[in-house]
Design an enzyme around this catalytic site. Structure first.
Site, PDB file in Angstrom:
ATOM      1  N   GLY A 215     -11.116  -3.676   2.844  1.00  0.00           N
ATOM      2  CA  GLY A 215     -11.205  -3.980   1.304  1.00  0.00           C
ATOM      3  C   GLY A 215     -10.793  -5.477   1.051  1.00  0.00           C
ATOM      4  N   GLY A 217      -8.811  -8.901   0.416  1.00  0.00           N
ATOM      5  CA  GLY A 217      -7.265  -9.378   0.092  1.00  0.00           C
ATOM      6  C   GLY A 217      -6.979 -10.370   1.446  1.00  0.00           C
ATOM      7  N   GLY A 218      -5.950 -10.811   1.099  1.00  0.00           N
ATOM      8  CA  GLY A 218      -5.568 -11.776   2.289  1.00  0.00           C
ATOM      9  C   GLY A 218      -5.335 -10.948   3.737  1.00  0.00           C
ATOM     10  N   ILE A 219      -4.758  -9.597   3.505  1.00  0.00           N
ATOM     11  CA  ILE A 219      -4.403  -8.950   4.635  1.00  0.00           C
ATOM     12  C   ILE A 219      -5.459  -8.262   5.491  1.00  0.00           C
ATOM     13  CG2 ILE A 219      -2.930  -6.872   5.523  1.00  0.00           C
ATOM     14  CD1 ILE A 219      -1.042  -7.358   3.491  1.00  0.00           C
ATOM     15  N   GLU A 238     -17.418  -0.541   1.262  1.00  0.00           N
ATOM     16  CA  GLU A 238     -17.856  -0.716  -0.251  1.00  0.00           C
ATOM     17  C   GLU A 238     -18.154  -2.157  -0.459  1.00  0.00           C
ATOM     18  OE1 GLU A 238     -14.499   0.826  -2.604  1.00  0.00           O
ATOM     19  OE2 GLU A 238     -13.668  -1.073  -2.655  1.00  0.00           O
ATOM     20  N   GLY A 336     -12.078   2.113  -4.519  1.00  0.00           N
ATOM     21  CA  GLY A 336     -12.351   2.727  -3.596  1.00  0.00           C
ATOM     22  C   GLY A 336     -11.536   3.246  -2.531  1.00  0.00           C
ATOM     23  N   LYS A 361       8.152 -11.429  -4.563  1.00  0.00           N
ATOM     24  CA  LYS A 361       8.998 -12.348  -5.326  1.00  0.00           C
ATOM     25  C   LYS A 361      10.149 -12.964  -4.471  1.00  0.00           C
ATOM     26  CE  LYS A 361       8.233 -10.776  -9.989  1.00  0.00           C
ATOM     27  NZ  LYS A 361       8.892 -10.439 -11.207  1.00  0.00           N
TER      28      LYS A 361
END
Length: 431
Positions: A215, A217-219, A238, A336, A361
């Protein structure tokens, strides 16, 4: 009439091309960079001439003029998935959304359960046979093309001509316009120590020969960066992005060990750099397909050792993931994630990873919680969850009892919150 003559007959200025739109129409637009800026800008400029027009899309990337609370009776956005341009409108209530698995959007369109009267899409230049490639996002767009009254293309030489089920013939096109602006580039997310730590845990659990769904994202990108010592990885995903391209260039991705579509990478939309889009052009190892093919859990799960990596924002003791809203306030969409969690669970040797930092946060809020915040949209259910990874370790939940799940999740929570989480679990009579 020759295909070139047809092309010239249908070529026109953007303001003329959009005249196929009628009051009450729904316009379907591809995911992300597949959106056609000249057409959407032209429609925005004359939006007050229309009534009841909707534009449906996953992940819009630009804030066009029509994304305007003052003109929603003229042209209104309906989100399949919120992006930065539409999130404020979704949270304020003047942009509506369609809850749906990404894999099922084509079926909803085919059955008329969600409308598709017009398609606006970016396309590659036409080939000698009269075909364009909608390489940047065939996703649900191919289903919409089959259903729509009219298809309007924005033809751009910077759009790659990709292989797969992503082509449309000039005879199927009502109008087209030309542009040569660079395709929007989307950089890699920020990767810090927390993302690197999570990525290391996941990478260590991915064997040679695995097939990957990664997917955005940073991770997930941190995972990709730590896979350069692997061998014979495959791709069934995807989104194709720069991280996957980097693994291909490093020789890590060969697709040789895939037992479903061996030798081929498959994806349904692209998001990345100019280099990525050039990499996609007529690349024989890559196919772009509709999302009901790429994300179908049964089809994707036919790959042995499918490893799916997706992020969430919050997870509760039962393993329910809130990945798309902040309480009742929408943030993104289903996408997805559930498709590939289920696919990996089906796969022989597969693993579905849900990844998240333990806190938000500045370490003041635990993302592992006793119960999801009231109103949170559940993206991945307690029955589908398997591996959960934070910077503090891995919790394997599938097949485990409620008590075992709570214990495992507390053990990978931030140390500052483990005590209160344990007390909450005792009050809930889980521990």
């Amino acid at each position: 009439m020759s295909v070139q003559a047809l092309y010239q007959q249908k070529k026109m200025a953007p303001l003329d091309a959009i005249r196929v739109v009628k009051n009450g129409d729904t316009i379907v637009v591809p995911t992300g960079v597949g959106e056609p800026p000249a057409l959407l800008t032209a429609l925005s400029d004359v939006r007050r001439e229309y009534r009841g027009v909707q534009i449906s899309q996953i992940l819009p990337l630009r804030k066009y003029g029509y994304i305007d609370p003052e003109t929603t009776e003229n042209v209104r956005h309906t989100a399949y998935f919120f992006g930065g341009a539409t999130r404020p409108g979704g949270q304020e209530g003047w942009i509506d959304f369609v809850p749906a698995y990404f894999s099922e959007l084509p079926v909803l369109i085919q059955r008329g359960q969600t409308p598709a009267d017009i398609v606006f899409a970016m396309a590659s230049p036409m080939d000698s046979h009269g075909f364009f490639s909608l390489s940047l996002g065939p996703d649900y767009t191919m289903a919409a093309i089959a259903k729509a009254r009219a298809v309007v293309l924005e033809v751009n030489p910077n759009v790659p001509f990709a292989n797969g089920n992503c082509h449309i013939h000039v005879s199927q096109v009502a109008a087209l316009t030309e542009s040569n602006d660079p395709i929007l580039e989307v950089g890699l997310p920020k990767i810090g120590p927390v993302q690197q730590a999570i990525g290391k845990y996941v990478a260590e659990m991915i064997p040679d020969g695995a097939t990957l769904q990664i997917g955005y994202g940073g991770i997930p990108d941190a995972v990709v960066m730590q896979l350069t010592d692997k061998h014979d990885l495959g791709i069934h995903t995807e989104m194709v992005g720069d991280g996957i391209m980097t693994l291909v260039e490093a020789g890590v991705v060969t697709n040789r060990k895939k037992n479903y579509l061996p030798g081929k990478m498959v994806a349904t939309f692209a998001l990345g750099s100019k280099k990525l889009y050039q990499f996609m052009d007529r690349n024989p190892s890559l196919e772009m397909h509709p999302v009901d093919f790429t994300n179908d859990p049964y089809l994707a799960g036919q790959n042995d050792n499918l490893h799916a990596i997706n992020a969430t924002m919050q997870i509760d003791f039962m393993g329910q993931c809130g990945s798309e809203s902040l309480g009742f306030s929408p943030y993104s969409g289903t996408g997805g994630q559930s498709d590939f969690v289920r696919a990996a669970n089906r796969s022989n040797g597969g693993k579905a990873f849900i990844v998240l930092p333990s806190t938000a946060k500045d370490d003041t809020i635990s993302r592992i919680v006793p119960t999801l915040t009231a109103g949170t949209h559940v993206s991945t259910s307690k029955n589908d969850i398997n591996y959960v990874v934070t910077e503090f370790g891995v919790a394997q939940l599938r097949g485990k009892t409620a008590k075992q799940r709570a214990e495992a999740l507390i053990n990978i929570a931030h140390p500052n919150f483990r005590g209160e989480l344990r007390e909450a679990a005792k009050k809930m009579r889980i521990l």
